[in-house]
Scaffold this motif. Sequence first.
Motif, PDB file in Angstrom:
ATOM      1  N   VAL A  76      23.126 -34.908  -4.470  1.00  0.00           N
ATOM      2  CA  VAL A  76      23.382 -34.165  -5.700  1.00  0.00           C
ATOM      3  C   VAL A  76      22.093 -33.415  -5.987  1.00  0.00           C
ATOM      4  CG1 VAL A  76      23.963 -34.316  -8.143  1.00  0.00           C
ATOM      5  CG2 VAL A  76      24.976 -35.939  -6.535  1.00  0.00           C
ATOM      6  N   ASP A  77      22.198 -32.109  -6.195  1.00  0.00           N
ATOM      7  CA  ASP A  77      21.019 -31.261  -6.385  1.00  0.00           C
ATOM      8  C   ASP A  77      20.078 -31.839  -7.451  1.00  0.00           C
ATOM      9  OD1 ASP A  77      19.171 -29.231  -6.597  1.00  0.00           O
ATOM     10  OD2 ASP A  77      20.562 -27.769  -7.442  1.00  0.00           O
ATOM     11  N   PRO A  78      18.828 -32.124  -7.070  1.00  0.00           N
ATOM     12  CA  PRO A  78      17.878 -32.705  -8.026  1.00  0.00           C
ATOM     13  C   PRO A  78      17.582 -31.786  -9.216  1.00  0.00           C
ATOM     14  CG  PRO A  78      16.996 -32.791  -5.788  1.00  0.00           C
ATOM     15  CD  PRO A  78      18.266 -31.998  -5.736  1.00  0.00           C
ATOM     16  N   GLN A  79      17.811 -30.493  -9.067  1.00  0.00           N
ATOM     17  CA  GLN A  79      17.540 -29.540 -10.150  1.00  0.00           C
ATOM     18  C   GLN A  79      18.750 -29.311 -11.056  1.00  0.00           C
ATOM     19  OE1 GLN A  79      14.397 -28.513 -10.506  1.00  0.00           O
ATOM     20  NE2 GLN A  79      13.974 -29.764  -8.713  1.00  0.00           N
ATOM     21  N   SER A  80      19.878 -29.961 -10.745  1.00  0.00           N
ATOM     22  CA  SER A  80      21.099 -29.777 -11.529  1.00  0.00           C
ATOM     23  C   SER A  80      20.917 -30.301 -12.947  1.00  0.00           C
ATOM     24  CB  SER A  80      22.262 -30.510 -10.859  1.00  0.00           C
ATOM     25  OG  SER A  80      23.411 -30.436 -11.670  1.00  0.00           O
ATOM     26  N   ARG A  81      21.403 -29.530 -13.916  1.00  0.00           N
ATOM     27  CA  ARG A  81      21.322 -29.952 -15.320  1.00  0.00           C
ATOM     28  C   ARG A  81      22.249 -31.122 -15.622  1.00  0.00           C
ATOM     29  NH1 ARG A  81      22.059 -24.804 -18.978  1.00  0.00           N
ATOM     30  NH2 ARG A  81      23.952 -26.012 -19.156  1.00  0.00           N
ATOM     31  N   ILE A  82      23.293 -31.307 -14.794  1.00  0.00           N
ATOM     32  CA  ILE A  82      24.261 -32.379 -15.055  1.00  0.00           C
ATOM     33  C   ILE A  82      24.189 -33.481 -13.997  1.00  0.00           C
ATOM     34  CG2 ILE A  82      25.835 -30.900 -16.344  1.00  0.00           C
ATOM     35  CD1 ILE A  82      27.533 -30.847 -13.729  1.00  0.00           C
ATOM     36  N   ARG A  83      23.076 -33.576 -13.308  1.00  0.00           N
ATOM     37  CA  ARG A  83      22.917 -34.563 -12.230  1.00  0.00           C
ATOM     38  C   ARG A  83      23.207 -35.982 -12.705  1.00  0.00           C
ATOM     39  NH1 ARG A  83      18.602 -37.507  -9.164  1.00  0.00           N
ATOM     40  NH2 ARG A  83      19.232 -37.265  -6.994  1.00  0.00           N
ATOM     41  N   ARG A  84      22.653 -36.374 -13.812  1.00  0.00           N
ATOM     42  CA  ARG A  84      22.838 -37.734 -14.328  1.00  0.00           C
ATOM     43  C   ARG A  84      24.313 -37.992 -14.621  1.00  0.00           C
ATOM     44  NH1 ARG A  84      21.767 -42.335 -13.449  1.00  0.00           N
ATOM     45  NH2 ARG A  84      19.861 -41.364 -12.774  1.00  0.00           N
ATOM     46  N   ARG A  85      24.994 -37.034 -15.222  1.00  0.00           N
ATOM     47  CA  ARG A  85      26.410 -37.210 -15.552  1.00  0.00           C
ATOM     48  C   ARG A  85      27.256 -37.350 -14.289  1.00  0.00           C
ATOM     49  NH1 ARG A  85      29.474 -32.600 -18.495  1.00  0.00           N
ATOM     50  NH2 ARG A  85      30.822 -32.575 -16.720  1.00  0.00           N
ATOM     51  N   ALA A 111      30.640 -28.524  -9.174  1.00  0.00           N
ATOM     52  CA  ALA A 111      30.868 -28.958  -7.793  1.00  0.00           C
ATOM     53  C   ALA A 111      29.879 -28.323  -6.813  1.00  0.00           C
ATOM     54  CB  ALA A 111      32.295 -28.634  -7.367  1.00  0.00           C
ATOM     55  N   LYS A 112      29.372 -27.145  -7.124  1.00  0.00           N
ATOM     56  CA  LYS A 112      28.431 -26.488  -6.203  1.00  0.00           C
ATOM     57  C   LYS A 112      27.103 -27.232  -6.118  1.00  0.00           C
ATOM     58  CE  LYS A 112      26.372 -23.071  -9.305  1.00  0.00           C
ATOM     59  NZ  LYS A 112      25.158 -23.821  -9.480  1.00  0.00           N
ATOM     60  N   ASP A 113      26.802 -28.084  -7.080  1.00  0.00           N
ATOM     61  CA  ASP A 113      25.555 -28.864  -7.081  1.00  0.00           C
ATOM     62  C   ASP A 113      25.646 -30.107  -6.199  1.00  0.00           C
ATOM     63  OD1 ASP A 113      24.409 -27.069  -8.824  1.00  0.00           O
ATOM     64  OD2 ASP A 113      24.817 -28.261 -10.618  1.00  0.00           O
ATOM     65  N   ILE A 114      26.830 -30.353  -5.617  1.00  0.00           N
ATOM     66  CA  ILE A 114      27.039 -31.541  -4.787  1.00  0.00           C
ATOM     67  C   ILE A 114      27.157 -31.100  -3.327  1.00  0.00           C
ATOM     68  CG2 ILE A 114      28.528 -33.519  -4.357  1.00  0.00           C
ATOM     69  CD1 ILE A 114      29.512 -33.123  -7.323  1.00  0.00           C
ATOM     70  N   THR A 115      26.223 -31.523  -2.493  1.00  0.00           N
ATOM     71  CA  THR A 115      26.231 -31.180  -1.065  1.00  0.00           C
ATOM     72  C   THR A 115      26.982 -32.268  -0.315  1.00  0.00           C
ATOM     73  OG1 THR A 115      24.083 -30.119  -1.308  1.00  0.00           O
ATOM     74  CG2 THR A 115      24.804 -30.630   0.934  1.00  0.00           C
ATOM     75  N   VAL A 116      27.952 -31.846   0.528  1.00  0.00           N
ATOM     76  CA  VAL A 116      28.803 -32.789   1.259  1.00  0.00           C
ATOM     77  C   VAL A 116      28.926 -32.367   2.709  1.00  0.00           C
ATOM     78  CG1 VAL A 116      30.169 -33.371  -0.793  1.00  0.00           C
ATOM     79  CG2 VAL A 116      30.920 -31.515   0.683  1.00  0.00           C
ATOM     80  N   GLU A 117      29.452 -33.296   3.529  1.00  0.00           N
ATOM     81  CA  GLU A 117      29.842 -32.966   4.894  1.00  0.00           C
ATOM     82  C   GLU A 117      31.253 -33.467   5.100  1.00  0.00           C
ATOM     83  OE1 GLU A 117      27.301 -34.735   7.819  1.00  0.00           O
ATOM     84  OE2 GLU A 117      27.880 -36.771   7.300  1.00  0.00           O
ATOM     85  N   VAL A 118      32.049 -32.728   5.860  1.00  0.00           N
ATOM     86  CA  VAL A 118      33.445 -33.094   6.118  1.00  0.00           C
ATOM     87  C   VAL A 118      33.477 -34.299   7.034  1.00  0.00           C
ATOM     88  CG1 VAL A 118      35.655 -32.315   7.014  1.00  0.00           C
ATOM     89  CG2 VAL A 118      34.172 -30.721   5.779  1.00  0.00           C
ATOM     90  N   VAL A 119      34.323 -35.274   6.674  1.00  0.00           N
ATOM     91  CA  VAL A 119      34.448 -36.513   7.479  1.00  0.00           C
ATOM     92  C   VAL A 119      35.515 -36.322   8.528  1.00  0.00           C
ATOM     93  CG1 VAL A 119      35.020 -38.961   7.403  1.00  0.00           C
ATOM     94  CG2 VAL A 119      33.743 -37.926   5.532  1.00  0.00           C
TER      95      VAL A 119
END
Length: 78
Positions: free
Chosen positions: A21-30, A70-78
């Motif tokens: 989760v992007d460390p700079q995201s304003r809603i990271r904690r939420r 959702a753009k603040d969350i980095t994922v990889e396809v399983v």
Amino acid sequence: MSAQVGLDEVEVNSRVKVIQVDPQSRIRRRIMDMGIVRGTEITVSGKAPMGDPIELLVRGYNLSLRKSEAKDITVEVV
């Protein structure tokens, strides 16, 4: 290993694994309080006609996120 993308770019009915989760995201904690942390598997179960919001299946419950969140969350396809 799959390419890493933002959760907002994932197709419907895809399973993904959270990388970060992007460390700079304003809603990271939420986001993290909702159970979206590194290693969590998420299924993208739907998107609204214009792509916002995105419906997710996370840890057995349904969750809707805005595309901007959702753009603040980095994922990889399983």
